[in-house]
Design a protein around this motif. Structure first.
Motif, short mmCIF file in Angstrom:
data_model
loop_
_atom_site.label_atom_id
_atom_site.label_comp_id
_atom_site.label_asym_id
_atom_site.label_seq_id
_atom_site.Cartn_x
_atom_site.Cartn_y
_atom_site.Cartn_z
N GLU A 235 34.38 34.91 43.56
CA GLU A 235 35.64 34.72 44.34
C GLU A 235 36.75 35.22 43.69
O GLU A 235 37.56 35.81 44.58
CB GLU A 235 35.74 33.20 44.63
CG GLU A 235 34.51 32.38 45.55
CD GLU A 235 33.43 32.13 44.38
OE1 GLU A 235 33.61 32.36 43.08
OE2 GLU A 235 32.41 31.60 45.10
N SER A 236 36.97 35.07 42.59
CA SER A 236 38.11 35.63 42.08
C SER A 236 38.21 37.29 42.16
O SER A 236 39.25 37.79 42.02
CB SER A 236 38.27 35.08 40.55
OG SER A 236 39.21 35.84 39.72
N ARG B 126 39.30 37.76 45.49
CA ARG B 126 40.63 37.64 45.70
C ARG B 126 41.76 38.67 45.17
O ARG B 126 42.78 38.51 45.50
CB ARG B 126 40.88 36.17 45.47
CG ARG B 126 40.32 35.23 46.49
CD ARG B 126 40.15 33.78 45.96
NE ARG B 126 39.88 32.80 47.10
CZ ARG B 126 40.72 32.11 47.84
NH1 ARG B 126 42.12 32.05 47.74
NH2 ARG B 126 40.22 31.55 48.68
N ASN B 127 41.12 39.06 44.11
CA ASN B 127 41.97 40.05 43.12
C ASN B 127 41.61 41.60 43.45
O ASN B 127 41.58 42.22 42.61
CB ASN B 127 42.06 39.73 41.79
CG ASN B 127 42.80 38.27 41.50
OD1 ASN B 127 43.77 38.08 41.66
ND2 ASN B 127 41.81 37.29 41.21
N ASN C 110 42.08 28.59 55.56
CA ASN C 110 42.81 29.71 55.27
C ASN C 110 44.28 29.64 54.13
O ASN C 110 44.22 28.32 53.75
CB ASN C 110 43.84 30.30 56.71
CG ASN C 110 44.57 29.44 57.34
OD1 ASN C 110 44.95 28.51 56.76
ND2 ASN C 110 44.99 29.82 58.67
N ASP C 111 45.05 30.42 54.00
CA ASP C 111 45.88 30.23 53.04
C ASP C 111 47.14 29.33 53.24
O ASP C 111 47.90 29.09 52.58
CB ASP C 111 46.62 31.68 52.63
CG ASP C 111 46.98 32.47 53.96
OD1 ASP C 111 46.56 32.14 54.99
OD2 ASP C 111 48.08 33.24 53.76
N HIS D 115 37.54 35.75 51.42
CA HIS D 115 38.19 35.86 50.07
C HIS D 115 39.32 36.97 50.00
O HIS D 115 40.31 36.93 49.29
CB HIS D 115 37.28 35.75 49.12
CG HIS D 115 36.52 34.53 48.77
ND1 HIS D 115 37.24 33.34 48.53
CD2 HIS D 115 35.34 34.01 48.97
CE1 HIS D 115 36.15 32.38 48.25
NE2 HIS D 115 35.20 32.76 48.66
N LEU E 102 41.27 38.00 52.09
CA LEU E 102 42.52 37.40 52.73
C LEU E 102 43.08 36.38 52.00
O LEU E 102 43.96 35.67 52.52
CB LEU E 102 42.15 37.19 54.05
CG LEU E 102 41.52 38.34 55.09
CD1 LEU E 102 41.16 37.75 56.37
CD2 LEU E 102 42.60 39.55 55.32
N LYS E 103 42.48 35.86 50.86
CA LYS E 103 42.63 34.65 50.38
C LYS E 103 42.49 33.40 51.04
O LYS E 103 42.89 32.32 50.83
CB LYS E 103 44.08 34.66 49.54
CG LYS E 103 44.23 35.96 48.35
CD LYS E 103 45.66 35.87 47.70
CE LYS E 103 45.53 36.39 46.51
NZ LYS E 103 45.34 37.94 46.61
N HIS E 104 41.44 33.62 51.96
CA HIS E 104 40.74 32.46 52.69
C HIS E 104 39.72 32.07 52.07
O HIS E 104 38.90 32.49 51.46
CB HIS E 104 40.73 32.95 54.06
CG HIS E 104 41.82 33.13 54.99
ND1 HIS E 104 41.79 33.65 56.14
CD2 HIS E 104 43.11 33.56 54.48
CE1 HIS E 104 42.98 33.89 56.62
NE2 HIS E 104 43.61 33.75 55.77
N THR E 105 39.46 30.69 52.11
CA THR E 105 38.11 30.13 51.50
C THR E 105 37.15 29.98 52.70
O THR E 105 37.45 28.93 53.45
CB THR E 105 38.35 28.82 50.92
OG1 THR E 105 39.27 29.32 49.83
CG2 THR E 105 37.03 28.28 50.13
#
Ligand code: MN3
Length: 241
Positions: free
Chosen positions: A92-93, A96-97, A173-174, A190, A192-195
């Motif tokens: 996930e990280s 996200r990055n 979402n964020d 992820h 979009l930094k959504h989970t």
């Protein structure tokens, strides 16, 4: 067996264990374990390949998990081989990055880290016979979409109308709000930094052997094996994160 024989047998067994666990072999074990922290692995399923029958058939599960998902993991690890440090984080990280991933492997990571994360969630949100939708996520779905039925309908519509290969998602979402949408290929929320808390794979490889062109039948059948209990846990965790 009398007590004396038992003690002898017992101590022989212990000696045997000590002989195997000599310092050299212990070092080898640790070295191997250390290497594993620098590569991603196919997760084991919590149920048998045939456990979701008749909704999701055994052969599809074998190929989908054992070949397709394994393929994403292998290609991801191969791409990261020369950027060792990148795989020292959760999948996930990594997603996200994504901006920190070198350009020459970025699309490969989007595709295959996405494939790995998406399928890992997919397997964990299915269970034989399914589980009832309740708890915090049910309350949030009702509040966000008007009713549980409307939320499910929206999700199913997205899944049915996704053109070509992709996924339907229920995400936090964020802004910590529930959202339903689709993505193409293996694009992960992820990015979009959504989970994502629930995902449905609508690639043909997910259903073609049993359902051929009848994606709608596959989507309807899948609803019988959704682990809403897990989705609720995912929701609670995402809201706390
Ligand atoms: Mn798939």
């Amino acid at each position: 067996m009398n007590r004396r024989n038992f003690l002898i047998t017992g101590s022989t067994a212990i000696a045997g264990i000590l002989a195997v666990k000599n310092p050299l072999s212990l070092y080898a074990d640790q070295h191997e374990a250390h290497d594993h922290t620098h590569s991603y692995e196919l997760p084991k399923l919590r149920y048998a390949y045939d456990a979701l029958e008749p909704h999701i058939d055994k052969r599809t599960m074998e190929i989908h998990h054992g070949k397709h998902h394994q393929g994403y993991v292998n290609k991801l690890n191969a791409a990261l081989a020369k950027y060792h440090d990148l795989s020292d984080q959760s999948i996930e990280s990594l997603l996200r990055n994504i901006g920190k991933v070198p350009k020459d492997i970025m699309q490969t990571v989007v595709n295959n880290a996405g494939g790995h994360a998406n399928h890992t969630l997919f397997w964990s949100t299915m269970i034989p016979n399914g589980r009832q939708l309740s708890g915090k996520v049910a309350e949030a779905m009702q509040a966000t979409f008007g009713s549980i039925d409307k939320a499910k309908e929206q999700f199913v519509t997205i899944a049915k109308s996704q053109f070509g290969s992709g996924w339907a998602w229920l995400v936090v979402n964020d802004k910590k709000k529930l959202q339903i949408y689709g993505t193409k290929n293996q694009d992960s929320p992820h990015l979009l930094k959504h989970t994502p808390i629930l995902g449905l794979d609508v690639w043909e490889h997910a259903y073609y052997l049993k359902y051929q062109n009848r994606r709608a039948d596959y989507i309807n059948a899948w609803q019988n094996v959704v682990n809403w209990k897990q989705v609720n846990l995912n929701y609670v965790a995402a809201m706390k994160a």
